[in-house]
Design a protein around this motif. Structure first.
Motif, PDB file in Angstrom:
ATOM      1  N   SER A 170       0.800  -1.230   0.000  1.00 27.65           N
ATOM      2  CA  SER A 170       0.000   0.000   0.000  1.00 27.65           C
ATOM      3  C   SER A 170       0.828   1.274   0.000  1.00 27.65           C
ATOM      4  CB  SER A 170      -0.954  -0.007   1.201  1.00 27.65           C
ATOM      5  OG  SER A 170      -0.250  -0.269   2.400  1.00 27.65           O
ATOM      6  N   HIS A 171       2.154   1.156  -0.161  1.00 28.89           N
ATOM      7  CA  HIS A 171       3.001   2.362  -0.213  1.00 28.89           C
ATOM      8  C   HIS A 171       4.365   1.989  -0.787  1.00 28.89           C
ATOM      9  CE1 HIS A 171       4.728   6.029   2.243  1.00 28.89           C
ATOM     10  NE2 HIS A 171       5.330   5.898   1.080  1.00 28.89           N
ATOM     11  N   VAL A 172       4.575   2.316  -2.055  1.00 31.56           N
ATOM     12  CA  VAL A 172       5.872   2.053  -2.687  1.00 31.56           C
ATOM     13  C   VAL A 172       6.332   3.292  -3.460  1.00 31.56           C
ATOM     14  CG1 VAL A 172       5.260  -0.380  -2.991  1.00 31.56           C
ATOM     15  CG2 VAL A 172       5.060   1.185  -4.946  1.00 31.56           C
ATOM     16  N   HIS A 173       7.589   3.262  -3.858  1.00 24.18           N
ATOM     17  CA  HIS A 173       8.148   4.312  -4.715  1.00 24.18           C
ATOM     18  C   HIS A 173       8.927   3.681  -5.855  1.00 24.18           C
ATOM     19  CE1 HIS A 173       7.177   7.661  -2.039  1.00 24.18           C
ATOM     20  NE2 HIS A 173       7.395   6.802  -1.058  1.00 24.18           N
ATOM     21  N   VAL A 174       8.395   3.796  -7.031  1.00 17.93           N
ATOM     22  CA  VAL A 174       9.156   3.413  -8.221  1.00 17.93           C
ATOM     23  C   VAL A 174       9.337   4.663  -9.080  1.00 17.93           C
ATOM     24  CG1 VAL A 174       9.297   1.962 -10.270  1.00 17.93           C
ATOM     25  CG2 VAL A 174       8.360   1.028  -8.143  1.00 17.93           C
TER      26      VAL A 174
ATOM     27  N   PHE B   3      -3.997  12.354  -4.521  1.00 18.86           N
ATOM     28  CA  PHE B   3      -2.770  13.096  -4.180  1.00 18.86           C
ATOM     29  C   PHE B   3      -1.964  12.387  -3.105  1.00 18.86           C
ATOM     30  CE2 PHE B   3      -4.499  17.695  -5.005  1.00 18.86           C
ATOM     31  CZ  PHE B   3      -4.223  17.563  -6.355  1.00 18.86           C
ATOM     32  N   LYS B   4      -0.646  12.570  -3.196  1.00 19.07           N
ATOM     33  CA  LYS B   4       0.238  12.306  -2.072  1.00 19.07           C
ATOM     34  C   LYS B   4       0.976  13.593  -1.770  1.00 19.07           C
ATOM     35  CE  LYS B   4       3.574  10.455   0.628  1.00 19.07           C
ATOM     36  NZ  LYS B   4       4.693   9.697   0.103  1.00 19.07           N
ATOM     37  N   CYS B   5       0.817  14.109  -0.540  1.00 21.43           N
ATOM     38  CA  CYS B   5       1.567  15.291  -0.125  1.00 21.43           C
ATOM     39  C   CYS B   5       2.897  14.842   0.452  1.00 21.43           C
ATOM     40  CB  CYS B   5       0.818  16.069   0.951  1.00 21.43           C
ATOM     41  SG  CYS B   5      -0.753  16.713   0.435  1.00 21.43           S
TER      42      CYS B   5
ATOM     43  N   ALA C 253       0.780   8.237   5.951  1.00 22.09           N
ATOM     44  CA  ALA C 253       1.830   7.348   5.433  1.00 22.09           C
ATOM     45  C   ALA C 253       2.812   6.961   6.537  1.00 22.09           C
ATOM     46  CB  ALA C 253       2.572   8.044   4.287  1.00 22.09           C
ATOM     47  N   HIS C 254       3.314   5.755   6.460  1.00 23.82           N
ATOM     48  CA  HIS C 254       4.373   5.210   7.336  1.00 23.82           C
ATOM     49  C   HIS C 254       4.429   5.851   8.723  1.00 23.82           C
ATOM     50  CE1 HIS C 254       6.356   8.742   5.822  1.00 23.82           C
ATOM     51  NE2 HIS C 254       6.755   8.192   4.702  1.00 23.82           N
ATOM     52  N   VAL C 255       3.485   5.444   9.564  1.00 29.62           N
ATOM     53  CA  VAL C 255       3.388   6.023  10.909  1.00 29.62           C
ATOM     54  C   VAL C 255       4.701   5.882  11.688  1.00 29.62           C
ATOM     55  CG1 VAL C 255       2.107   5.935  13.085  1.00 29.62           C
ATOM     56  CG2 VAL C 255       0.926   5.439  10.946  1.00 29.62           C
TER      57      VAL C 255
ATOM     58  N   THR D 122       5.901  -1.442   2.444  1.00 29.87           N
ATOM     59  CA  THR D 122       7.370  -1.434   2.433  1.00 29.87           C
ATOM     60  C   THR D 122       7.945  -0.026   2.337  1.00 29.87           C
ATOM     61  OG1 THR D 122       7.546  -1.557   0.035  1.00 29.87           O
ATOM     62  CG2 THR D 122       7.481  -3.662   1.255  1.00 29.87           C
ATOM     63  N   ASP D 123       7.166   0.930   1.752  1.00 26.86           N
ATOM     64  CA  ASP D 123       7.749   2.209   1.359  1.00 26.86           C
ATOM     65  C   ASP D 123       8.985   1.928   0.490  1.00 26.86           C
ATOM     66  OD1 ASP D 123       7.980   4.911   1.120  1.00 26.86           O
ATOM     67  OD2 ASP D 123       8.669   5.276   3.164  1.00 26.86           O
ATOM     68  N   GLY D 124       8.926   0.773  -0.186  1.00 27.44           N
ATOM     69  CA  GLY D 124      10.068   0.302  -0.968  1.00 27.44           C
ATOM     70  C   GLY D 124       9.818   0.465  -2.451  1.00 27.44           C
TER      71      GLY D 124
HETATM   72 ZN   LIG Z   1       7.054   6.962   0.939  1.00 23.62          ZN
END
Ligand SMILES: [Zn+2]
Length: 474
Positions: free
Chosen positions: A63-67, A151-153, A210-212, A353-355
């Motif tokens: 539910s949270h990645v960065h590519v 959106f993602k701030c 995001a990512h508490v 993962t925020d991966g």
């Molecule tokens: Zn992130």
């Protein structure tokens, strides 16, 4: 005539939505779950896949990645393969714009379902740091039209004013678009103070925090006290917030410098925590002394470079390279992951993962480790990795293995916690740790359907009215 395109035989099926924890055969037809029965006949398929002794979960939804990201050196689209190898079947990109995501999926996709949030970066993707409601509505309209879910701030990294952050949330809420915040505004920072700002920014609205775990690193109080306060805040806000944690020690941020100054607020916090100057020289010193790493591609994989290698890579990129610091407190992330409210439900919905591109796609084995410790049950592992994230984004045909659901499956080795196999819409995306598919399926709102169709990729429509973010909204 075989009834099923494929049968996944003999695994321990973990399907929390159906309260099912038993050895079962899973029959797949036309990309969907057709049957989950104690025994299906081998003659009913031409593709009998024996997973005896393995755990069969609804596909892992990260539910949270960065590519995708704009402006940095390197091709981050190798992140798709890394996610597939980590057992991901669906991922939501929290850092890009849709044209970038579509381009990456076309070139180096790994057969996964990919949704994206339009990132709000002051002066890069949004004019200035105090955009008005009309401006934000225009940007949202355009982003949804390109296929973004909302959106993602990037507050904690690169903040808007508090008022503009609140407006961005409100604009998304009014359009039932997704909205996530990396806490922090011009008035606060990416730590507990940023999280404390959330109730006022949200008002009566809805928000994905995001990512508490990233706000509980001991910058304001003792980390455990910050963790308790975070749990209390999330519990108090109830249905207004959805959230996730990641369980990795390395974080992911930017090494970009403006003149002699380190630009990114998270990078600055990391330097501050160890007393380094917030300058180009300070960051270089942190690299030389093994505190800061640089993320770079080596042999088709993202790796963390250290020391002189890190400095060389970062300087070759004109400082605009992704960097990482070992600041994640895994005990705190663990506490947040297992925290429960008064009714026994999880305070934090999901493990992410925020991966993606960042080499920390470890949610499956780390969540399994919580099972091994007895902190959560195997069914709850599937809740954290699949069922809850499917609800957060209104992915109604995912997160469970009911007949008719998308045949998205992650198979986990219960002796190591490592994912061994995954299927997306009934086709293999990963086998024995190897990514085996290309392309991908976009997850878009109805406003983005034309863009998705024009992309040439497959797509699925998402109804955010049905998401947990907007459950009971209005
Ligand atoms: Zn992130």
């Amino acid at each position: 005539m075989p009834h099923y395109d494929r049968i996944i035989h003999g695994g321990r099926v973990l399907d929390p939505a159906n309260d099912l924890d038993a050895t079962m055969d899973v029959g797949i037809s036309h990309g969907r779950i057709a049957a989950v029965e104690p025994e299906l006949a081998p003659s009913d398929t031409n593709d009998w896949v024996d997973v005896s002794g393995q755990w069969v979960l609804p596909g892992f939804i990260d539910s949270h990645v960065h590519v995708a990201v704009s402006g940095e050196a390197g091709d981050r689209a190798i992140g798709y393969r890394q996610m597939a190898e980590a057992g991901v079947t669906t991922a939501i990109d929290f850092g890009g714009t849709m044209p970038g995501i579509i381009d990456g999926v076309r070139r180096r996709g790994a057969g996964l379902n990919i949704g994206g949030l339009y990132v709000l970066y002051p002066d890069v993707t949004v004019p200035g740091d105090d955009p008005g409601t009309d401006q934000l509505q225009d940007i949202l309209h355009q982003a949804l039209g390109q296929g973004s879910l909302g959106f993602k701030c990037m507050g904690g990294h690169s903040p808007l004013t508090p008022d503009a952050t609140a407006r961005a949330i409100e604009v998304c809420n009014q359009s039932t678009a997704y909205v996530a915040l990396h806490c922090g505004t011009k008035a606060t920072s990416s730590h507990l103070a940023g999280l404390r700002e959330v109730p006022e920014l949200v008002g009566n609205g809805r928000l994905h925090v995001a990512h508490v775990n990233a706000y509980c690193r001991g910058m304001v109080l003792d980390p455990m006290d910050e963790c308790r306060e975070a749990i209390d805040l999330l519990s108090r806000m109830g249905d207004q917030l959805v959230s996730e944690v990641h369980l990795a020690k390395p974080n992911g941020t930017s090494g970009h410098c403006e003149g002699d100054e380190v630009a990114d607020r998270v990078t600055r916090n990391c330097l501050l925590m160890r007393g380094y100057p917030l300058t180009r020289t300070g960051l270089r010193q942190a690299m030389e002394e093994g505190y800061a790493s640089v993320v770079a591609e080596r042999g088709g994989r993202a790796v963390l470079l250290e020391g002189d290698d890190a400095v060389a890579e970062w300087e070759a990129a004109g400082t605009n390279a992704p960097v990482s610091f070992p600041v994640g407190l895994t005990d705190i992330a663990f506490n947040l992951s297992v925290a429960r409210d008064q009714s026994g439900g999880f305070v934090v919905d999901a493990v992410a993962t925020d991966g993606g591109y960042f080499p920390r796609n470890i949610a499956v084995p780390r969540t399994w480790a919580m099972v091994a410790l007895g902190a959560i049950t195997p069914l709850e592992m599937a809740t954290k990795l699949s069922w809850n994230p499917s609800r957060m984004f209104g992915l109604l045909d995912k997160g469970h293995l009911s007949p008719g659901a998308n045949a998205d499956i992650t198979v986990v080795d219960p002796t190591t916690g490592n994912p061994r196999m995954s299927l997306v819409a009934g086709e293999f995306a990963m086998l024995e740790g190897r990514s085996v598919a290309t392309g991908g399926t976009l997850l878009v709102t109805p406003e983005g359907e034309t863009a998705a169709r024009n992309s040439g990729l497959g797509y699925q429509l998402v109804d955010l009215e049905q998401s947990k973010l907007y459950a009971g909204w209005r």
